[in-house]
Design a protein around this motif. Sequence first.
Motif, PDB file in Angstrom:
ATOM      1  N   PHE A  10      10.248   2.012   6.550  1.00  8.24           N
ATOM      2  CA  PHE A  10      10.786   0.842   5.781  1.00  8.24           C
ATOM      3  C   PHE A  10       9.571  -0.280   5.975  1.00  8.24           C
ATOM      4  CE2 PHE A  10      12.594  -3.232   4.561  1.00  8.24           C
ATOM      5  CZ  PHE A  10      13.441  -2.758   3.341  1.00  8.24           C
ATOM      6  N   ASP A  11       9.483  -0.570   7.261  1.00 10.31           N
ATOM      7  CA  ASP A  11       8.321  -1.782   7.683  1.00 10.31           C
ATOM      8  C   ASP A  11       6.947  -1.419   7.368  1.00 10.31           C
ATOM      9  OD1 ASP A  11       8.330   0.224   9.504  1.00 10.31           O
ATOM     10  OD2 ASP A  11       8.335  -1.481  11.513  1.00 10.31           O
ATOM     11  N   ARG A  12       6.518  -0.143   7.099  1.00  5.27           N
ATOM     12  CA  ARG A  12       5.292   0.075   6.606  1.00  5.27           C
ATOM     13  C   ARG A  12       5.166   0.345   5.140  1.00  5.27           C
ATOM     14  NH1 ARG A  12       3.602   4.911  10.623  1.00  5.27           N
ATOM     15  NH2 ARG A  12       4.193   3.632  12.596  1.00  5.27           N
ATOM     16  N   ALA A  13       6.220   0.751   4.535  1.00  6.35           N
ATOM     17  CA  ALA A  13       6.081   1.004   2.882  1.00  6.35           C
ATOM     18  C   ALA A  13       5.621  -0.273   2.049  1.00  6.35           C
ATOM     19  CB  ALA A  13       7.611   1.289   2.377  1.00  6.35           C
ATOM     20  N   PRO A  14       4.929  -0.254   0.892  1.00  7.38           N
ATOM     21  CA  PRO A  14       4.639  -1.485   0.442  1.00  7.38           C
ATOM     22  C   PRO A  14       5.895  -2.213  -0.441  1.00  7.38           C
ATOM     23  CG  PRO A  14       4.050   0.539  -0.946  1.00  7.38           C
ATOM     24  CD  PRO A  14       4.586   0.938   0.328  1.00  7.38           C
ATOM     25  N   PHE A  15       5.605  -3.564  -0.816  1.00  2.25           N
ATOM     26  CA  PHE A  15       6.615  -4.161  -1.554  1.00  2.25           C
ATOM     27  C   PHE A  15       6.739  -4.065  -3.001  1.00  2.25           C
ATOM     28  CE2 PHE A  15       5.510  -6.848   2.195  1.00  2.25           C
ATOM     29  CZ  PHE A  15       6.997  -7.178   2.915  1.00  2.25           C
ATOM     30  N   GLY A  16       7.904  -3.726  -3.496  1.00  2.00           N
ATOM     31  CA  GLY A  16       7.834  -3.823  -4.886  1.00  2.00           C
ATOM     32  C   GLY A  16       8.572  -2.369  -5.640  1.00  2.00           C
ATOM     33  N   ILE A  17       8.998  -2.809  -7.021  1.00  2.00           N
ATOM     34  CA  ILE A  17       9.544  -1.709  -7.630  1.00  2.00           C
ATOM     35  C   ILE A  17       8.985  -1.772  -9.030  1.00  2.00           C
ATOM     36  CG2 ILE A  17      11.858  -1.376  -6.269  1.00  2.00           C
ATOM     37  CD1 ILE A  17      12.992  -3.271  -8.615  1.00  2.00           C
ATOM     38  N   ILE A  18       9.226  -0.659  -9.804  1.00  2.37           N
ATOM     39  CA  ILE A  18       8.838  -0.720 -11.046  1.00  2.37           C
ATOM     40  C   ILE A  18       9.868  -1.360 -12.130  1.00  2.37           C
ATOM     41  CG2 ILE A  18       7.319   1.134 -11.334  1.00  2.37           C
ATOM     42  CD1 ILE A  18       9.635   2.961 -12.312  1.00  2.37           C
ATOM     43  N   GLY A  19       9.716  -1.943 -13.242  1.00  2.00           N
ATOM     44  CA  GLY A  19      10.849  -2.498 -13.874  1.00  2.00           C
ATOM     45  C   GLY A  19      10.985  -2.452 -15.333  1.00  2.00           C
ATOM     46  N   LEU A  20       9.518  -2.394 -16.034  1.00  2.00           N
ATOM     47  CA  LEU A  20       9.331  -2.352 -17.434  1.00  2.00           C
ATOM     48  C   LEU A  20      10.392  -1.648 -18.232  1.00  2.00           C
ATOM     49  CD1 LEU A  20       5.336  -2.385 -17.614  1.00  2.00           C
ATOM     50  CD2 LEU A  20       6.962  -4.210 -18.356  1.00  2.00           C
ATOM     51  N   GLU A  21      10.562  -0.335 -17.890  1.00  2.00           N
ATOM     52  CA  GLU A  21      11.257   0.647 -18.454  1.00  2.00           C
ATOM     53  C   GLU A  21      12.921   0.280 -18.339  1.00  2.00           C
ATOM     54  OE1 GLU A  21       9.451   1.240 -16.069  1.00  2.00           O
ATOM     55  OE2 GLU A  21       8.365   3.417 -16.386  1.00  2.00           O
TER      56      GLU A  21
END
Length: 431
Positions: free
Chosen positions: A321-332
């Motif tokens: 968790f602390d290494r994963a990048p921030f953000g999610i997809i959302g357009l769809e």
Amino acid sequence: MNTRTLITGAHVVDPSNNRDAILDVLIDGDTIAQIAPVVEAPPGTNTIDASGLVLAPAFVEIHAHLREPGGEASETIASACHAAAKGGYAHVFGMPNTTPVCDSPMGVRYVIDRAREASPVHIHPIASVTAGMSGERLTDFHALLEAGAGALSDDGLPVADAGVMRLALRCAADLGCVILDHCEDMSLTGDGVMHDGPHAHRLGLPGIPRSSEAVIALRDGLLALETGGRLHVCHVSTIDTVEAIRWLKSRGAPVTAEVSPHHLTLTEARVGDYDTHAKMKPPLCEERDRVALIEALEDGTLDCIATDHAPHAPGLKAQLFDRAPFGIIGLETAFSVCHTAFVETGRWTLGQLIAWMTHKPSEVVGQRWGRLDIGAPADLVLLDASERFTLTQGHLGSKSVNCPWLGEDLVGRPVATIVGGRVAYGEGAFA
Ligand SMILES: [Zn+2]
């Protein structure tokens, strides 16, 4: 589609023109030719029966990360266009935090040219405020806007230096453009990876204090008030920032703001047991923040919905968790998620949701998109507002699948997106 296409029997929802009725829509070439209860089709017209579907202006996204150039493992301009088309969008603004940063006229033209080859969806590059997003030296706003940049932003990072931001807003005032502001004080965020609250403490993760966003939103709003430069606050996430924007607007500051579907529907509890699909910036906050965001959108303190579509290839999100990048997809998923949470439940009308996804974001960037005007480009979305479905990867168009709603039951989905009279995405009769 044919030169002339008549879409009959759809429930037309066009908030900016106060349309909310069963109407026929005639598309001639790339423009809207006629909207009326019954349109007599000229000979040779292709007619499509859209009874049972909602027809609305195609959506406008002012905050997405396209990743190309440099991040093609996560997304390309072509795959982002595909995601946008599946989500009902005709216009998408792409943030400049690519590799290299979009900080030159050449970089702006690269994005425009790639998008034209890929899809009818309109991609508008946002150029950076500072060279290389270093936060130090301003880019040449005039040259970037001339090249086709739709706005300016260092999104992903704040413009840390208040003096640099003040100068940027003075330039924006002179040129009549808008600066999209990622409000975060990195000295407060530190190494935080989620909202600084009980869940971070339970998980033993470093927290991001709520002040990190609000202090910069207030600072930059005051600079906008002082300089007359137009400031747009990205992805508002806390009640404190809402209150800051409410106060700034009451003082007449030229400030607008957006909220994301995830901040409207999820809280820090969604992190659960270190789920990296709930790791984003700004972080998901508390229930009282979520409620304040909904109310602020309803009372106009917040202006529109924007997704902050942030694709990350599966390997990246599979890290600790602390290494994963921030953000999610959302357009769809933006329409389906908001429709399920707020329209199906009766809190919002369909017209309210569509307004926040069409002409309202368009106004933030100074455009007249997101309206079904006669003679305007035929940019429209067909929605099956009653379809109940379980979200699967098949519904996504992005190269990445970092989406917290996979496997969830949703109601309402875009089934066709028409941009400039061309089918960018279509099912059934629109395939
Ligand atoms: Zn951001």
